[in-house]
Design a protein around this motif. Structure first.
Motif, PDB file in Angstrom:
ATOM      1  N   ILE A  15      -3.808  18.031   6.827  1.00 16.71           N
ATOM      2  CA  ILE A  15      -2.335  18.003   6.879  1.00 16.71           C
ATOM      3  C   ILE A  15      -1.893  17.672   8.298  1.00 16.71           C
ATOM      4  CG2 ILE A  15      -0.271  19.441   6.703  1.00 16.71           C
ATOM      5  CD1 ILE A  15      -1.587  20.842   4.351  1.00 16.71           C
ATOM      6  N   ASN A  16      -2.591  18.279   9.282  1.00 14.97           N
ATOM      7  CA  ASN A  16      -2.246  18.010  10.681  1.00 14.97           C
ATOM      8  C   ASN A  16      -2.466  16.535  11.016  1.00 14.97           C
ATOM      9  OD1 ASN A  16      -1.290  20.416  11.595  1.00 14.97           O
ATOM     10  ND2 ASN A  16      -3.279  21.166  12.318  1.00 14.97           N
ATOM     11  N   LYS A  17      -3.599  16.005  10.554  1.00 12.62           N
ATOM     12  CA  LYS A  17      -3.900  14.583  10.808  1.00 12.62           C
ATOM     13  C   LYS A  17      -2.853  13.704  10.119  1.00 12.62           C
ATOM     14  CE  LYS A  17      -8.832  14.778  11.620  1.00 12.62           C
ATOM     15  NZ  LYS A  17     -10.136  14.393  11.197  1.00 12.62           N
ATOM     16  N   PHE A  18      -2.452  14.146   8.881  1.00 18.61           N
ATOM     17  CA  PHE A  18      -1.461  13.389   8.146  1.00 18.61           C
ATOM     18  C   PHE A  18      -0.128  13.385   8.915  1.00 18.61           C
ATOM     19  CE2 PHE A  18       1.884  13.206   4.821  1.00 18.61           C
ATOM     20  CZ  PHE A  18       1.631  11.937   4.339  1.00 18.61           C
ATOM     21  N   TYR A  19       0.273  14.605   9.414  1.00 17.46           N
ATOM     22  CA  TYR A  19       1.502  14.711  10.203  1.00 17.46           C
ATOM     23  C   TYR A  19       1.412  13.861  11.486  1.00 17.46           C
ATOM     24  CZ  TYR A  19       3.540  18.552   7.479  1.00 17.46           C
ATOM     25  OH  TYR A  19       4.072  19.300   6.479  1.00 17.46           O
ATOM     26  N   HIS A  32       3.014   9.334  14.419  1.00 14.77           N
ATOM     27  CA  HIS A  32       2.631   8.148  15.178  1.00 14.77           C
ATOM     28  C   HIS A  32       3.295   6.893  14.584  1.00 14.77           C
ATOM     29  CE1 HIS A  32       0.267   5.642  17.775  1.00 14.77           C
ATOM     30  NE2 HIS A  32      -0.232   4.968  16.730  1.00 14.77           N
ATOM     31  N   TYR A  33       3.229   6.765  13.250  1.00 19.67           N
ATOM     32  CA  TYR A  33       3.839   5.625  12.558  1.00 19.67           C
ATOM     33  C   TYR A  33       5.362   5.622  12.773  1.00 19.67           C
ATOM     34  CZ  TYR A  33       5.371   2.510   8.845  1.00 19.67           C
ATOM     35  OH  TYR A  33       5.979   1.501   8.140  1.00 19.67           O
ATOM     36  N   ALA A  34       5.988   6.815  12.672  1.00 19.04           N
ATOM     37  CA  ALA A  34       7.440   6.930  12.860  1.00 19.04           C
ATOM     38  C   ALA A  34       7.820   6.546  14.289  1.00 19.04           C
ATOM     39  CB  ALA A  34       7.902   8.352  12.524  1.00 19.04           C
ATOM     40  N   GLU A  35       6.975   7.007  15.235  1.00 12.97           N
ATOM     41  CA  GLU A  35       7.240   6.681  16.647  1.00 12.97           C
ATOM     42  C   GLU A  35       7.140   5.172  16.866  1.00 12.97           C
ATOM     43  OE1 GLU A  35       8.393   7.390  20.443  1.00 12.97           O
ATOM     44  OE2 GLU A  35       8.308   8.879  18.850  1.00 12.97           O
ATOM     45  N   GLU A  36       6.116   4.519  16.291  1.00 13.71           N
ATOM     46  CA  GLU A  36       5.967   3.063  16.403  1.00 13.71           C
ATOM     47  C   GLU A  36       7.165   2.355  15.776  1.00 13.71           C
ATOM     48  OE1 GLU A  36       2.238   1.797  14.744  1.00 13.71           O
ATOM     49  OE2 GLU A  36       1.089   2.695  16.376  1.00 13.71           O
ATOM     50  N   GLN A  37       7.581   2.840  14.608  1.00 20.21           N
ATOM     51  CA  GLN A  37       8.737   2.239  13.926  1.00 20.21           C
ATOM     52  C   GLN A  37      10.009   2.414  14.757  1.00 20.21           C
ATOM     53  OE1 GLN A  37       8.794   0.307  11.141  1.00 20.21           O
ATOM     54  NE2 GLN A  37       6.573   0.414  11.390  1.00 20.21           N
ATOM     55  N   ARG A  38      10.152   3.627  15.343  1.00 21.34           N
ATOM     56  CA  ARG A  38      11.322   3.876  16.185  1.00 21.34           C
ATOM     57  C   ARG A  38      11.332   2.925  17.388  1.00 21.34           C
ATOM     58  NH1 ARG A  38      12.514   6.451  20.708  1.00 21.34           N
ATOM     59  NH2 ARG A  38      10.447   7.293  20.982  1.00 21.34           N
ATOM     60  N   LYS A  39      10.149   2.776  18.063  1.00 20.46           N
ATOM     61  CA  LYS A  39      10.055   1.865  19.217  1.00 20.46           C
ATOM     62  C   LYS A  39      10.346   0.428  18.806  1.00 20.46           C
ATOM     63  CE  LYS A  39       6.872   4.559  22.066  1.00 20.46           C
ATOM     64  NZ  LYS A  39       5.550   4.646  22.628  1.00 20.46           N
ATOM     65  N   LYS A  40       9.807   0.056  17.634  1.00 21.54           N
ATOM     66  CA  LYS A  40      10.006  -1.299  17.117  1.00 21.54           C
ATOM     67  C   LYS A  40      11.505  -1.536  16.849  1.00 21.54           C
ATOM     68  CE  LYS A  40       8.337  -4.416  13.559  1.00 21.54           C
ATOM     69  NZ  LYS A  40       7.570  -4.551  12.344  1.00 21.54           N
TER      70      LYS A  40
END
Length: 198
Positions: free
Chosen positions: A8-12, A17-25
């Protein structure tokens, strides 16, 4: 359960990480969009500013041209007025000098000469010679020099002196007055006085 928690931690972490990349993008896209919009707006503003500056400059040039033309016209008008004033003054002085000349002996000689010249043209009877009132004293002298039959009349048109002659039967007239001789010099004076307004 620790494995599950780890998953679950790895999933979070992966989702974060994906959300952060999307936010930066998304932020980069927004920044890129803003830059393009600002550049476009800047080009529009600069184009409009350039157009306004050109319009203002054209209006200023036009205004300056009109003002210069008006100033030039005013200067020409002033120069023409001054030239007319000087010309009038010169001719007034000449008129005074000619009036003084009519009081001298040479004036009677001039009248005789003018009468002799007129007698060559006015050879038929009926000639009327017009003189000014002050020249009545010269009637006999003029008559003798003219030699032909003539009638004398006083003319208020002659201010300085001289003779006007006309013959209705012949249909001719001649002006041998100092007034017209002086006035005839105006054009010559204006051309040769060096006071031309260019």
């Amino acid at each position: 359960m620790a494995v599950n928690d780890d998953k679950i931690n790895k999933f979070y972490v992966a989702i974060n990480h994906y959300a952060e990349e999307q936010r930066k993008k998304i932020e980069q896209e927004i920044d890129s969009f803003k830059r393009k919009e600002l550049e476009g707006a800047e080009v529009d503003v600069l184009t409009e500013a350039y157009r306004l500056i050109q319009k203002e400059m054209a209006e200023m040039r036009n205004g300056i041209s009109k003002e210069m033309a008006q100033r030039e016209m005013n200067v020409r008008k002033d120069l023409l007025s001054k030239r007319r004033e000087i010309t009038d003054e010169v001719f007034e002085q000449a008129k005074k000098a000619l009036s003084e000349f009519t009081k001298e002996k040479g004036y009677a000689d001039l009248l005789v000469k003018k009468a002799e010249i007129l007698s060559k043209t006015f050879q038929k009877p009926g000639t009327v010679i017009r003189i000014r009132k002050e020249d009545e004293q010269y009637k006999e002298l003029i008559q003798k020099a003219f030699g032909n039959d003539c009638e004398f009349k006083i003319s208020d048109d002659i201010q300085i002196g001289g003779i006007l002659a006309y013959n209705s039967e012949m249909g001719i007239a001649a002006d041998e007055t100092l007034d017209s001789l002086l006035e005839d010099q105006r054009e010559w004076f204006e051309e040769n006085s060096g006071m031309a307004v260019v």
